[in-house]
Structures are given as structure tokens and as C-alpha cells.
Design an enzyme around this catalytic site. Sequence first.
Site, PDB file in Angstrom:
ATOM      1  N   PHE A  66      76.683  57.455   8.947  1.00  0.00           N
ATOM      2  CA  PHE A  66      76.880  57.627   7.378  1.00  0.00           C
ATOM      3  C   PHE A  66      77.277  59.376   7.397  1.00  0.00           C
ATOM      4  CE2 PHE A  66      77.118  57.219   2.753  1.00  0.00           C
ATOM      5  CZ  PHE A  66      78.050  56.661   2.815  1.00  0.00           C
ATOM      6  N   GLY A  86      83.747  69.860   8.129  1.00  0.00           N
ATOM      7  CA  GLY A  86      83.531  68.724   8.814  1.00  0.00           C
ATOM      8  C   GLY A  86      84.535  68.499   9.990  1.00  0.00           C
ATOM      9  N   LYS A  89      89.100  62.484  24.754  1.00  0.00           N
ATOM     10  CA  LYS A  89      90.367  62.037  24.207  1.00  0.00           C
ATOM     11  C   LYS A  89      91.211  61.647  25.549  1.00  0.00           C
ATOM     12  CE  LYS A  89      89.449  63.745  19.867  1.00  0.00           C
ATOM     13  NZ  LYS A  89      89.438  65.244  18.908  1.00  0.00           N
TER      14      LYS A  89
HETATM   15  N1  HSE Z   1      85.646  67.468  16.459  1.00  0.00           N
HETATM   16  C1  HSE Z   1      86.765  66.879  16.648  1.00  0.00           C
HETATM   17  C2  HSE Z   1      87.840  67.838  16.548  1.00  0.00           C
HETATM   18  C3  HSE Z   1      86.873  65.710  15.502  1.00  0.00           C
HETATM   19  O1  HSE Z   1      87.642  68.802  16.200  1.00  0.00           O
HETATM   20  O2  HSE Z   1      88.803  67.414  16.859  1.00  0.00           O
HETATM   21  C4  HSE Z   1      88.056  64.783  15.635  1.00  0.00           C
HETATM   22  O3  HSE Z   1      88.026  63.995  16.869  1.00  0.00           O
END
Ligand code: HSE
Length: 338
Positions: A8, A208, A226
Site C-alpha cells: 500500500f 513517487g 522491463k
Molecule cells: N521506478 C520506476 C520508474 C517506476 O522510475 O520508471 C515505474 O516502473
Amino acid sequence: MKLILIGFGVVGQGFAKILLEKGDDLGARHDFSAQIVGVVTASKGQLYHPDGLDIAHLLRTAETGSFADYPESELLQRDWDANDMILRGSADVLLEASPTNLQTAQPALATCHLALDQGLHIVLANKGPVALDYGGLRAKADARGLHMRYEATVMAGTPTMHLAQDALAGCAIRSARGILNGTTNYILTQMESGMTYAEALAQAQALGYAETDPTADVEGWDAAGKVLILANALFGSSLTMRDLDVRGITDISPEDIDQARQSSLRYKLIAEATPVGGMVSPQRLPVSDPLASVGGSTNAITLDTDLLGEITLIGAGAGKLETGYALLSDLMAIQRET
Ligand code: HSE
């Protein structure tokens, strides 16, 4: 849909906020309704209620850093962990949005397997399980007729996986290349405007964008995760981190950025997945390159397809509502398909 939410933090709270604010509209327009019956966190505690938790209360207690203030009521469980909720509770979908571990994917990977074993669909924002055990999870989900979706893992809620897997299902995708990390793109963009690396990273954390441990962002591992997800999902490959060439942005100095600018070049952290491999590395792009103008936390991906040539998608790569939305879009897809 009854949901168990693991984690969360930024993503989980973003998703909860969207449900709170758009729930009625989603019900009216799409006949979509979802209840969060359980939330499990490492730092705030756990809550489970079979009739659904009160999202406004959840969001308020998250601000205090603890679920201790969540009102007591009959049937409320505070001591159930993720396994208890999956085994003893009643839910349709497990949402995995706890911090990513790209070394082992645990404990999220075991939780996802247990959820599938128990007949729950899984939706992931956590990149670890999809990057490290895509094949295992996919095989189990397919064997049990369950859904496994993970839009949030690449380019937040920007519909990368929906585009590649649904809209482009009849095309062969030959490669995927782009800017896949919001934090480093934000840092590089801010450094071009004269901000220091440390200030820009601190801002990316406050907004964030960064991982719980931002080393994963700045050293290229988040983008590499990714790449693995894209390679697994689009090409059916079983690459591991060891198969990728990975470099981050930590060696790029303000002087390097300045020099590049004087030559009309811009540093971008470029990630690429092909059927035979992948890489992450900083590249100096001419400012005329479309990727060079993708700034801030925005990401971009170019899919090279056999029937349509190149298709480029540009959009949010990180952020609270931006990533929370990915969970919603996956749940809506599951609802449409079941
Ligand atoms: N920390 C990752 C970024 C969050 O900055 O792209 C999204 O996957």
C-alpha cells in the site's frame, strides 16, 4: 470483484484513490465494481474484511503510516498475512503492488503462485515475478484458466501491454525500444536545466517515481527488468538478467550533459528488447530524434511490427495515479474477459 492488495505504497494508494473517486462512474458506465477486502503491507500492518474495507479510511490511515487507526468492526482481521487471506479469505483477484525485488522476486513470487493455486487471477505492478518467472506464472495461469495481467510493470498505466498483446495481437513484433524508466529520464531532464543529480533524484523520490531502493533506477536494473518482461511477454524468450547488457546513468556527469547539449545532443537511457537479447544503456541522441524530446518522467516505446511498421507510444512512465490506473485497466480487462 473482491481484491486482495499486497503493498500500500505509491501504487496501491493511487489505485485506491481512483476506486474511491471514480467507483460510481465506473459502475454506471462499465458495470465495474470492485471491493478491496484485504491489504497487506510490510510497514503499516494488515487488514481484512470479507465485505470490503472502507477505502477512505484506508487512505487516511496510510497517511499516519499505520493501519492502527482503522476502525474496529465485526469480522475485521488484523493478523492475517497474505497467505491467510488467500487460503482462508474470499477473493477473486490478487493485486501485487509491493516493492520489486529483481534478484529473487520474493516474497511476491510465492504469493502469486499460491494465489493461482487457489484459483485467484493475478494482476501485478511488482516487476520481479514477471521479469524472473514469467513462464512459470503464465503456464500455471493458463492451465487453470486464470488471468495474469501486468500492465503496470512497463510504462505505468500507459497501455503498452494492452497495445502489444491485444491491439497488435495479429502482428509479429520484431523489437521494442524506448525510454522505460521515469526516474532516470526525470533526472537527466532536470540536470539539463542545471539541477544537481542529488537534487533531481530527491525530487523523483518525493514525486513517487523512484523504486523503494532507487539504485535499481539509476543503475539501469529497473529498465532491464522491463526489458525482460517485454522479451518474455512479446517474444516468448526466457532471457535472464545475465543475458542483458545493462548500464545506468550514474557515470554521466553534469559536464557530459553540458558537452552533449553544445553538440545538439541529449542523453537518454535507452532500453531495447529483441527476440534474441536486450540492453539498457545511456545514449546521446540528436535533438531531432523523437525520443530526445521525451522529457521528465514520461516514457516512450517504439514497437517494430511486420504489418504496421513502427508504432510509438508516449506517455506516463511512473507516478501514483498513473500506475494505479494500470491496475484498474487490468481489472476491467479481466471483467470483460470472464
Ligand atoms: N521506478 C520506476 C520508474 C517506476 O522510475 O520508471 C515505474 O516502473
